[in-house]
Motif scaffolding. Structure first.
Motif, short mmCIF file in Angstrom:
data_model
loop_
_atom_site.label_atom_id
_atom_site.label_comp_id
_atom_site.label_asym_id
_atom_site.label_seq_id
_atom_site.Cartn_x
_atom_site.Cartn_y
_atom_site.Cartn_z
N GLU A 182 -52.85 35.61 -17.15
CA GLU A 182 -52.12 35.58 -15.88
C GLU A 182 -51.23 36.82 -15.80
O GLU A 182 -50.58 37.20 -16.79
CB GLU A 182 -51.28 34.31 -15.77
N THR A 200 -54.06 33.43 -21.62
CA THR A 200 -54.30 31.99 -21.51
C THR A 200 -55.36 31.60 -22.53
O THR A 200 -56.52 32.00 -22.42
CB THR A 200 -54.76 31.62 -20.09
N LYS A 256 -61.24 32.59 -17.52
CA LYS A 256 -59.90 33.08 -17.20
C LYS A 256 -59.28 33.60 -18.49
O LYS A 256 -59.18 32.89 -19.48
CB LYS A 256 -59.05 31.94 -16.63
N TYR A 307 -59.85 37.85 -15.20
CA TYR A 307 -61.01 37.19 -15.78
C TYR A 307 -61.84 38.13 -16.66
O TYR A 307 -61.76 39.36 -16.54
CB TYR A 307 -61.91 36.64 -14.66
N ASN A 317 -56.29 33.50 -6.31
CA ASN A 317 -55.98 34.94 -6.30
C ASN A 317 -55.82 35.49 -4.89
O ASN A 317 -56.01 36.67 -4.64
CB ASN A 317 -57.06 35.73 -7.06
N ASN A 350 -54.62 35.73 -11.48
CA ASN A 350 -55.39 35.47 -12.69
C ASN A 350 -56.35 36.63 -12.92
O ASN A 350 -56.89 37.20 -11.96
CB ASN A 350 -56.20 34.17 -12.55
#
Length: 200
Positions: free
Chosen positions: A98, A75, A95, A113, A185, A111
């Motif tokens: 995905e 992303t 983020k 991170y 999540n 997601n």
């Protein structure tokens, strides 16, 4: 306090990174190393009272069903945000991507991170943080969800081994500051894998 948490986090990052193919021995190694860490006073998150009686963490039986290859979508142009924690501390995360995968015919998405501060350290520049909760959370597993450590993939897929999911330190001792699992999540499925809750 913050420095102590960072040091202990770095110790914990040594565990849980996924492999390419399902390997029971790799999960056994993860479990053994985690138990060793928790049994050692210098690295254990346990309270002195719990450490004195500690023998082993309680793990779900290893299950290949929870070893999945997920589609990874990067992303772009995400803005850093302050992730909520169990204390007033609000570390910066972004983020990064995905992850889409299937378990028992159910399409799922999580997601993943990146910790801004941690990624500045050379040895953790490709580290990704995967927090999640599921339908076992608050029952058989810790109410606050669990974590998995990943590395930035070189392709458009990434392996997630839920058998190597572990509890935040807050599950053992309230003195720690732990990121809370973002609402997006929370999985609508039982993930019976990894570490179970420590106390009833």
């Amino acid at each position: 306090m913050r420095t102590l948490f960072t040091l202990l986090l770095l110790v914990q990052l040594n565990f849980g990174f996924g492999q390419d193919k399902f390997d029971v021995s790799a999960v056994a190694k993860f479990q053994k190393e985690l138990n060793t860490e928790y049994a050692e006073a210098k690295t254990s998150p346990l309270t002195a009272e719990d450490l004195a009686e500690f023998k082993t963490l309680d793990f779900y039986p290893v299950d290949e069903k929870f070893f999945v290859t997920a589609t990874f979508v990067r992303t772009e142009n995400e803005k850093p945000f302050e992730m909520k924690t169990s204390t007033d501390r609000k570390p910066l995360y972004v983020k990064y991507g995905e992850l889409s995968f299937t378990i028992d015919g159910q399409d799922l998405k999580l997601n993943v991170y990146k910790n801004i501060e941690l990624s500045k350290k050379e040895e953790y520049k490709d580290y990704l943080f995967l927090p999640f909760s599921d339908l076992t959370s608050g029952k058989e597993s810790y109410i606050g969800g669990k974590y998995i450590d990943l590395r930035i993939p070189k392709a458009d897929t990434i392996v997630i081994d839920f058998n190597t999911s572990y509890n935040p330190y807050c599950a053992y001792n309230p003195k720690y500051s732990c990121p809370k699992v973002p609402l997006e999540n929370d999985l609508n499925i039982e993930i019976k894998a990894g570490v179970k809750k420590f106390h009833d």
